[in-house]
Design a protein around this motif. Structure first.
Motif, mmCIF file in Angstrom:
data_model
loop_
_atom_site.group_PDB
_atom_site.id
_atom_site.type_symbol
_atom_site.label_atom_id
_atom_site.label_comp_id
_atom_site.label_asym_id
_atom_site.label_seq_id
_atom_site.Cartn_x
_atom_site.Cartn_y
_atom_site.Cartn_z
ATOM 1 N N ARG A 72 0.815 -1.210 0.000
ATOM 2 C CA ARG A 72 0.000 0.000 0.000
ATOM 3 C C ARG A 72 0.849 1.261 0.000
ATOM 4 N NH1 ARG A 72 -3.007 3.584 3.108
ATOM 5 N NH2 ARG A 72 -1.936 3.145 5.044
ATOM 6 N N ILE A 73 0.438 2.189 -0.844
ATOM 7 C CA ILE A 73 0.978 3.543 -0.855
ATOM 8 C C ILE A 73 -0.241 4.457 -0.728
ATOM 9 C CG2 ILE A 73 2.118 5.327 -2.237
ATOM 10 C CD1 ILE A 73 3.783 3.129 -3.521
ATOM 11 N N PRO A 74 -0.237 5.383 0.222
ATOM 12 C CA PRO A 74 -1.412 6.247 0.390
ATOM 13 C C PRO A 74 -1.813 6.923 -0.926
ATOM 14 C CG PRO A 74 0.106 6.566 2.205
ATOM 15 C CD PRO A 74 0.802 5.684 1.209
ATOM 16 N N GLY A 75 -3.092 6.862 -1.222
ATOM 17 C CA GLY A 75 -3.621 7.471 -2.436
ATOM 18 C C GLY A 75 -3.576 6.567 -3.656
ATOM 19 N N ARG A 76 -2.967 5.394 -3.549
ATOM 20 C CA ARG A 76 -2.879 4.444 -4.665
ATOM 21 C C ARG A 76 -3.686 3.198 -4.322
ATOM 22 N NH1 ARG A 76 1.513 5.030 -8.112
ATOM 23 N NH2 ARG A 76 0.263 3.633 -9.393
ATOM 24 N N LEU A 77 -4.254 2.567 -5.323
ATOM 25 C CA LEU A 77 -5.087 1.388 -5.137
ATOM 26 C C LEU A 77 -4.386 0.138 -5.619
ATOM 27 C CD1 LEU A 77 -8.427 2.861 -6.535
ATOM 28 C CD2 LEU A 77 -7.698 2.742 -4.146
ATOM 29 N N PHE A 78 -4.910 -1.014 -5.233
ATOM 30 C CA PHE A 78 -4.467 -2.268 -5.832
ATOM 31 C C PHE A 78 -5.573 -2.741 -6.765
ATOM 32 C CE2 PHE A 78 -7.076 -5.444 -3.682
ATOM 33 C CZ PHE A 78 -7.506 -4.763 -2.556
ATOM 34 N N ASP A 95 -0.195 -4.237 -7.118
ATOM 35 C CA ASP A 95 -0.122 -3.125 -6.172
ATOM 36 C C ASP A 95 1.030 -2.208 -6.567
ATOM 37 O OD1 ASP A 95 2.371 -3.748 -4.647
ATOM 38 O OD2 ASP A 95 1.253 -5.479 -3.947
ATOM 39 N N PRO A 96 1.073 -0.984 -6.021
ATOM 40 C CA PRO A 96 2.060 0.001 -6.484
ATOM 41 C C PRO A 96 3.448 -0.103 -5.868
ATOM 42 C CG PRO A 96 0.572 1.019 -4.918
ATOM 43 C CD PRO A 96 0.079 -0.386 -5.139
ATOM 44 N N LYS A 97 3.671 -1.007 -4.939
ATOM 45 C CA LYS A 97 4.965 -1.064 -4.253
ATOM 46 C C LYS A 97 5.783 -2.233 -4.785
ATOM 47 C CE LYS A 97 5.975 0.446 0.349
ATOM 48 N NZ LYS A 97 5.519 0.453 1.726
ATOM 49 N N GLY A 98 6.716 -1.949 -5.680
ATOM 50 C CA GLY A 98 7.480 -2.994 -6.326
ATOM 51 C C GLY A 98 8.777 -3.374 -5.645
ATOM 52 N N GLU A 99 9.226 -2.583 -4.677
ATOM 53 C CA GLU A 99 10.518 -2.877 -4.052
ATOM 54 C C GLU A 99 10.424 -3.989 -3.011
ATOM 55 O OE1 GLU A 99 8.648 0.539 -1.783
ATOM 56 O OE2 GLU A 99 8.988 0.072 -3.872
ATOM 57 N N ARG A 100 9.212 -4.396 -2.669
ATOM 58 C CA ARG A 100 9.052 -5.445 -1.662
ATOM 59 C C ARG A 100 8.326 -6.631 -2.292
ATOM 60 N NH1 ARG A 100 6.988 -4.496 4.502
ATOM 61 N NH2 ARG A 100 7.649 -6.521 5.242
ATOM 62 N N LEU A 101 9.094 -7.626 -2.742
ATOM 63 C CA LEU A 101 8.515 -8.794 -3.393
ATOM 64 C C LEU A 101 8.192 -9.865 -2.354
ATOM 65 C CD1 LEU A 101 10.830 -9.047 -6.521
ATOM 66 C CD2 LEU A 101 8.619 -7.906 -6.312
ATOM 67 N N PRO A 102 7.068 -10.570 -2.537
ATOM 68 C CA PRO A 102 6.657 -11.551 -1.537
ATOM 69 C C PRO A 102 7.514 -12.811 -1.571
ATOM 70 C CG PRO A 102 5.157 -11.587 -3.391
ATOM 71 C CD PRO A 102 6.109 -10.453 -3.626
ATOM 72 N N GLN A 103 7.716 -13.378 -0.424
ATOM 73 C CA GLN A 103 8.436 -14.638 -0.255
ATOM 74 C C GLN A 103 7.642 -15.497 0.730
ATOM 75 O OE1 GLN A 103 11.307 -15.637 -1.717
ATOM 76 N NE2 GLN A 103 11.313 -13.774 -2.916
#
Length: 157
Positions: A72-78, A95-103
């Motif tokens: 989540r980034i405030p003001g942005r949606l998934f 979602d808008p946050k690409g620097e944190r990839l799921p593991q």
């Protein structure tokens, strides 16, 4: 020019017309709940796969929950997309946050979080992460046990 109504009136009641999937289907959450699970369940059932509806809703719930919690980034949606092909049903959450990839991780019995991707991995035939120009997309696919007529499916996964 008049457009055909989305519903037909029969005996004073309205019944939804069946929809034919054409490419990715972006879910619109129920307006009063802001929850994509009922929309996913309903869409999959309308596409003729009611047996997969609960698994799809659970996968959407886990991936959307991760998007809210970690992407989540405030003001942005998934965004939640469902795509039906001849052989698979694909669920994708961007979602808008690409620097944190799921593991996936192995939570201890006392951990309150950390089981979502394990659930997705158990239910889905395949899953993965795709980096985007802005953000990321986590996707999961369920193989279909029956094939659909060509006119009801997208050619792209």
């Amino acid at each position: 020019m008049l457009r055909p109504a989305r519903t037909e009136v029969r005996d004073g009641t309205r019944a939804p017309r069946p929809r034919r999937p054409r490419g990715p289907h972006r879910l619109r959450p129920d307006a009063d709940k802001r929850d994509p699970r009922p929309a996913a369940r309903r869409t999959v059932a309308e596409w003729g796969h009611p047996a997969l509806a609960d698994d799809v809703a659970l996968i959407v719930s886990e991936l959307a929950g991760n998007a809210v919690r970690y992407g989540r980034i405030p003001g942005r949606l998934f965004r939640v997309h469902l795509t039906l092909t001849k052989t698979a049903l694909r669920i994708a959450v961007a979602d808008p946050k690409g620097e944190r990839l799921p593991q996936p991780r192995q939570p201890t019995p006392d951990d309150r979080h950390g089981r979502g991707l394990l659930i997705v991995r158990a239910l889905a035939t395949r899953w993965g992460v795709r980096e985007r120009t802005v953000g990321k997309e986590i996707w999961a696919e369920l193989d279909l046990t029956t094939s659909l007529p060509t006119d009801q499916c997208s050619d792209k996964p």
